[in-house]
Design an enzyme around this catalytic site. Structure first.
Site, short mmCIF file in Angstrom:
data_model
loop_
_atom_site.label_atom_id
_atom_site.label_comp_id
_atom_site.label_asym_id
_atom_site.label_seq_id
_atom_site.Cartn_x
_atom_site.Cartn_y
_atom_site.Cartn_z
N ASP A 197 -3.87 0.82 -9.44
CA ASP A 197 -5.14 0.69 -9.94
C ASP A 197 -5.61 0.35 -11.36
OD1 ASP A 197 -5.38 0.84 -7.31
OD2 ASP A 197 -6.45 2.79 -6.91
N GLU B 168 0.69 -1.24 0.07
CA GLU B 168 0.12 -0.24 0.07
C GLU B 168 1.08 1.43 0.13
OE1 GLU B 168 -2.78 -1.19 -1.28
OE2 GLU B 168 -2.49 -2.67 0.51
N GLY C 246 -16.16 3.62 -2.50
CA GLY C 246 -15.57 4.17 -1.13
C GLY C 246 -15.04 2.89 -0.53
#
Length: 353
Positions: A185, A42, A133
């Site tokens: 992504d 991440e 979200g």
């Protein structure tokens, strides 16, 4: 206890019905692109590090057709807190597209503005099963599905290099929603393949598939149902801080930093010390989900996934123990979690109607 993932054919049927009701004709083209879950890495993509995502079976569909004129009309079937319809003109050099309201449409307009083929008018309906979200790249799935749809209506699908396609979608997110995301992504949404994760070197933009075929291991995605909106959180700040730190230690990026460079700075110790304490991109709800999952035998690891500040965790667990994990996590969690048992899915594609 796991939530069923809507079938693509069911999403398509619903979108086609909505399209005919709204536009009075049948759609001709369907662009499809998945969300993703990142297994590790991440906030490393914009630091030119490594990431290891896989495409999810949850997808976004952009359903529609090319039309005459110079007006694009788009309807979203997702639940949004603003109007679900938008119209905008086909961009031209003298009249470029601009971001604006509704916010969700900026993901579409940004892709239209950065599409490498002919700019044409179209009508479209967007439908998605990717949790919005939830930290599983609903934004990238919209962007890549839109780009794929535009390829379909202009007859150019597969003519643009996949890397260039992903970079165009990343640029769209930078320019219109104003989110300075890394490359992960959009890359996995474009390049994902069934039964494989994708190891990406975010400096060289090279990647290789890694098989995810062990029938005894399950990827469990747990949605905290704490919504996040990265454009309004600390994400852009974290990126600027990383860039500043790299500059302070005379490095092009933190990819080049070693232990000596980082003495006195943060160490990197998985979810707990890294994401929660040092980098401060977790939240109490994610911490609860991770802690509870790690208390169950058969769990190989658990961590937040995505940009943080809410969203989902990803847990690798023995298939035989997955029900036990979900039961324990839900009992331990103060909120209401949603569970998805996921297999690595394929990336962007056109779907025949």
């Amino acid at each position: 206890m796991a939530t069923d993932i809507p079938k693509v054919e069911d999403l398509l049927k619903k979108a086609c019905v909505s399209y005919e009701e709204r536009f009075g004709t049948k759609p001709e083209v369907v662009g499809c692109a998945p969300g993703r879950v990142n297994l590790i890495g991440e906030h490393t993509d914009y630091n030119e590090g490594f990431v290891f995502p896989m495409a999810l079976p949850q997808v976004t569909l952009v359903v529609g057709r090319k039309v005459a004129g110079d007006v694009c009309r788009v309807v979203t079937l997702a639940e949004v807190n603003e109007t679900g319809e938008v119209e905008f003109n086909v961009p031209a050099p003298e009249t470029p597209l601009q971001p604006g309201s509704p916010k969700w449409a900026n993901y579409v307009k940004g892709v239209v503005a950065n599409f490498k083929g002919e700019k044409v008018a179209f009508n479209a309906v967007i439908i998605t099963s990717v949790p919005i979200g939830g930290g599983v790249s609903s934004s990238a799935s919209i962007e890549v599905a839109t780009y794929t749809f535009l390829e379909g209506i202009t007859g150019t699908f597969g003519q643009v290099d996949k890397k260039d396609k992903a970079l165009a979608c990343q640029k769209a997110e930078h320019e219109f929603p104003g989110m300075p995301c890394g490359i992960m992504d959009q890359f996995i949404s474009v390049m994902g393949e069934k039964d494989n994760a994708l190891l990406i070197d975010c400096r060289s933009i090279e990647s290789r598939l890694v098989a995810m075929k062990d029938p005894n291991v399950v990827v469990l995605v747990t949605n905290s149902n704490v919504k996040h909106e990265l454009t309004g959180t600390e994400y852009p700040t974290r990126r600027r801080q990383c860039e500043l730190t790299a500059k302070m230690i005379n490095k092009k990026s933190l990819r080049e930093a070693n232990e000596d460079d980082l003495k006195g700075m943060s160490s990197y110790q998985g979810h707990g010390q890294n994401c929660r304490d040092d980098y401060e991109v977790s939240c109490p709800e994610l911490d609860q989900l991770v802690k509870a999952a790690l208390e169950v035998d058969g769990v190989y690891g658990s961590r937040m996934t995505g940009g943080g500040f809410g969203g989902c965790t990803v847990t690798l667990v023995k298939k035989s123990e997955v029900e036990k994990v979900m039961e324990h996590v839900q009992k331990s969690y103060t909120g209401k979690a949603t569970f998805y048992v996921c297999a690595a899915a394929e990336g962007a594609r056109l779907i025949s109607i």
